[in-house]
Design an enzyme around this catalytic site. Structure first.
Site, PDB file in Angstrom:
ATOM      1  N   ASN A  20       1.385   8.446   4.427  1.00  0.00           N
ATOM      2  CA  ASN A  20       1.336   9.641   5.259  1.00  0.00           C
ATOM      3  C   ASN A  20       1.184   9.229   6.718  1.00  0.00           C
ATOM      4  OD1 ASN A  20      -1.350   8.890   5.585  1.00  0.00           O
ATOM      5  ND2 ASN A  20      -2.168  10.534   4.324  1.00  0.00           N
ATOM      6  N   MET A  34      -3.432  10.971   9.725  1.00  0.00           N
ATOM      7  CA  MET A  34      -4.220  11.796  10.642  1.00  0.00           C
ATOM      8  C   MET A  34      -5.603  12.087  10.075  1.00  0.00           C
ATOM      9  SD  MET A  34      -1.462  14.422  12.247  1.00  0.00           S
ATOM     10  CE  MET A  34      -0.055  13.815  13.168  1.00  0.00           C
ATOM     11  N   PRO A  75      -5.434  17.176   4.849  1.00  0.00           N
ATOM     12  CA  PRO A  75      -6.298  17.192   3.660  1.00  0.00           C
ATOM     13  C   PRO A  75      -6.905  15.866   3.237  1.00  0.00           C
ATOM     14  CG  PRO A  75      -3.987  17.228   3.003  1.00  0.00           C
ATOM     15  CD  PRO A  75      -4.003  17.296   4.515  1.00  0.00           C
ATOM     16  N   ALA A  85      -7.945  10.219  -4.284  1.00  0.00           N
ATOM     17  CA  ALA A  85      -9.263  10.451  -4.895  1.00  0.00           C
ATOM     18  C   ALA A  85      -9.591   9.431  -5.969  1.00  0.00           C
ATOM     19  CB  ALA A  85      -9.316  11.860  -5.488  1.00  0.00           C
ATOM     20  N   HIS A 117       1.575  18.527   2.322  1.00  0.00           N
ATOM     21  CA  HIS A 117       0.197  18.878   1.982  1.00  0.00           C
ATOM     22  C   HIS A 117       0.093  19.857   0.814  1.00  0.00           C
ATOM     23  CE1 HIS A 117      -1.044  18.003   6.462  1.00  0.00           C
ATOM     24  NE2 HIS A 117      -0.763  16.908   5.774  1.00  0.00           N
ATOM     25  N   ALA A 155       0.295   5.148 -11.972  1.00  0.00           N
ATOM     26  CA  ALA A 155       1.717   5.057 -12.309  1.00  0.00           C
ATOM     27  C   ALA A 155       2.466   4.067 -11.432  1.00  0.00           C
ATOM     28  CB  ALA A 155       2.364   6.440 -12.206  1.00  0.00           C
TER      29      ALA A 155
END
Length: 647
Positions: free
Chosen positions: A160, A163, A627, A83, A586, A104
């Site tokens: 990840n 997807m 997500p 985000a 997730h 970070a």
């Protein structure tokens, strides 16, 4: 992009091999050539990105004995994850807004393991991973579970399985009902999916309607160039057991069905992250945007002179590889601080700053700025259980982890295919095909055989509660092959709508101590029952045509594999589920929207001013899927809200 100079050198090496065709020397030289070429490629890629700040004195003031000193910004974004990169890019479109983004980790743009779709597993347990573990899971063998979390710009979009499936439409209608804000409903919120998308049509998938997808957004999505034969067989077998074919999981028609899954990938078979999509060179060149890397925000600063605390800035620092903490810096936000640290670190930062459950804060001698019991509560995750079976296609992915001269040569061949043409198994995300369905589907689970009802925890009658992911290799734990020479695949059984809820707690007041995470896996009978049904469905698909004749070695009795599971009782399968359950990566919900939560529907931390949260922690309920898309869309939505407010 083809790196002409390195590949010219590689081709010269490969010409030498032609003189050794049919000899063992060819394999040896092939391995040497591949290693040399790979080193050349990695060296060429290892170029620092522009305008990523590590000299913190350029953006903030070091604390000293003379009192508080600040460098000033309009908005400070804490965390350059999925985000945070979106927010930094969109807010800095307004040249009058001064934006500071603090991350970070470092850039993911030249991290080869991130750029290559099949490489993400190699980032686990490295310096680019927070390498977290849960508390012992009381209902899952009392084991601590590994939770990878990316320490990179782009966050977990850089680490990840890529997807691009967003959940069911009714998931977002449920969010709208919980928050009392229709802007989160599918009818309104879905426009933000289209805003960020740039769908690349694929002639292999003519059923996708491009008019229902975004075409001009910064995030490219499409189908990977590689399709493992076992995944094609999985889709057909799923249809043969009664799961309908879905032309597109991300439209108003809903999520249920089976197909190959869309991914965040560009036309050259390179992963697309929110850093690569939103923090382009042109964006980084904006004079009103500064991105600080390798700096950890340790505290949010508040003005508490009035009855409502106002966020006015942050403290941040860095820690060396040998554990030495550097000086603390402070930066001032004239308008807002936006926390985008993810479902683990957003509540952690809030609590370290005095926003959270007062009892817990007092236990660690942290002055309470505002008592919000919901901070760290409602920790949700998608539990997953692997079913491992022997494969018979002869095209397993074992050689992508080479262990001898033969597999090294095969790996070099695949590396060349990928670098030259963007094809081959290296272009795969490993989880190429999926099936979404409900645990109460009477076709898959006939009432005569499945006599007890299961609580409906879905968001609507058209929403699934089970996902099966067909994977091109079988692993023991996250990224370790079962056996180097054992050619096997696995089906991940995913519980999409768990009723178990966990919590996140402070370990100490030290910001460098990671928080304690307890997702309470399998605390409810519902969760165990749904996963057992998912295992039954996966076994049924694996033993249905064309899987049963072309993909699954149905006669295998290998002790490391699960061909005997079909003979086990539900109670025996439940014991296996408890033993094997792991995260699907997730975590969500720890700064949830809605009554009793942490943020309102505009993502403002309730009871404060100038403070928002935007990441997966704001989800009030888990999605029936993956997500990343919803996180990007939520950041796009928040950027619009802020632009209007400060117009």
């Amino acid at each position: 992009m083809i790196l002409n100079d390195p590949f010219a050198r590689l081709l010269n090496l490969l010409k030498i091999l032609q003189a050794y065709t049919g000899t063992k020397s060819r394999f040896f030289l092939g391995a040497v050539a591949g290693v040399v070429a790979l080193k050349i490629i990695l060296k060429q890629l290892n170029v620092k990105q522009p305008k990523l700040i590590t000299n913190y004195a350029q953006v903030a003031r070091q604390l000293n004995d003379n009192g508080l000193q600040f460098d000033e910004w309009d908005f400070i974004i804490v965390g350059g994850g999925t985000a945070g990169c979106v927010l930094a890019s969109r807010l800095s479109e307004n040249p009058n807004m001064r934006i500071l983004l603090i991350e970070a980790g470092g850039s993911s743009k030249n991290v080869v393991e991130s750029k290559i779709p099949s490489g993400f597993l190699r980032l686990f347990r490295t310096r680019r991973d927070y390498n977290l573990y849960t508390e012992p899971q009381r209902h899952a063998g009392n084991k601590k579970k590994y939770w990878p979390r990316a320490k990179l710009l782009g966050g977990c979009s850089a680490m990840n399985a890529m997807m691009a499936q967003y959940g069911a439409p009714s998931d977002f209608d449920e969010w709208a009902e919980i928050t009392g804000d229709e802007s989160w409903s599918w009818a309104h919120f879905s426009k933000y999916f289209r805003k960020f998308e740039k769908y690349n049509p694929d002639p292999r998938f003519p059923h996708v309607d491009p008019l229902l997808r975004g075409a001009n957004g910064p995030v490219e999505i499409g189908y990977s160039a590689h399709i493992w034969p076992g995944c094609a067989g999985f889709v057909q077998a799923s249809m043969n057991v009664g799961i309908p074919f879905s032309p597109d999981f991300c439209t108003t028609k809903g999520t249920q069905g089976t197909n190959k899954v869309l991914t965040y990938i560009d036309s050259k078979s390179t992963r697309v992250t929110t850093e690569s999509a939103y923090l382009t060179d042109d964006v980084l060149a904006r004079p009103n945007l500064t991105v600080v890397t390798y700096a950890r925000v340790t505290k949010i600063l508040f003005d508490t002179s009035s009855s409502i605390p106002r966020a006015i800035g942050v403290e941040f620092s860095s820690k060396s590889n040998v554990g030495i903490v550097g000086p603390t810096f402070r930066a001032h936000a004239t308008k807002e601080v936006i926390v985008s640290g993810g479902a683990i670190y957003s509540p952690h930062i809030l609590m370290l700053s005095g926003i959270g459950p007062a009892v817990q804060l007092s236990r660690h001698n942290i002055p309470v700025v505002l008592d919000i019991p919901g901070v760290g509560a409602n920790l949700l995750d998608h539990p997953a259980v692997p079913l491992r079976l022997r494969e018979r296609t002869g095209k397993a992915f074992n050689h992508l982890t080479p262990y001898d001269i033969r597999t090294t040569c095969l790996f070099i061949r695949e590396l060349l295919r990928y670098k030259l043409w963007g094809t081959g198994p290296i272009a795969s995300n490993f989880g190429e095909a999926v099936a979404f369905f409900r645990s109460d589907d009477p076709v898959l689970f006939p009432p005569a055989e499945y006599k007890h009802d299961i609580e409906d925890a879905s968001s609507g009658t058209d929403a699934p509660d089970i996902e099966l992911i067909m994977c091109t290799a079988a692993v023991r734990t996250h990224n370790g092959l079962l056996e180097r020479q054992l050619e096997a695949y696995q089906i991940l059984i995913v519980l999409l709508r768990p009723t178990s809820k966990g919590s996140l707690f402070l370990k100490s007041a030290d910001p460098w101590d990671n928080p304690l995470m307890d997702p309470s896996y399998l605390e409810t009978k519902h969760d165990l029952d749904v996963l057992v049904r998912g295992v039954r469905a996966a076994l049924k698909i694996a033993h249905t045509e064309p899987m049963s004749t072309s993909v699954t070695d149905v006669h295998s009795a290998h002790p490391e594999l699960d061909h005997h599971f079909s003979r086990l009782s539900d109670a025996e399968l439940a014991d296996i589920v408890r033993d094997r359950v792991e995260t699907l990566y997730h975590p969500a919900g720890t700064c949830a929207m809605g009554p009793g939560g942490v943020v309102d529907s505009n993502l403002r931390v309730q009871g404060t001013r100038g403070l928002r949260v935007c990441d997966a922690s704001i989800f009030p309920k888990l999605l029936s899927g993956h997500p990343t898309g919803a996180i990007i869309a939520a950041a796009e939505k928040l950027a619009d809200v802020i632009k209007v407010q400060y117009a």
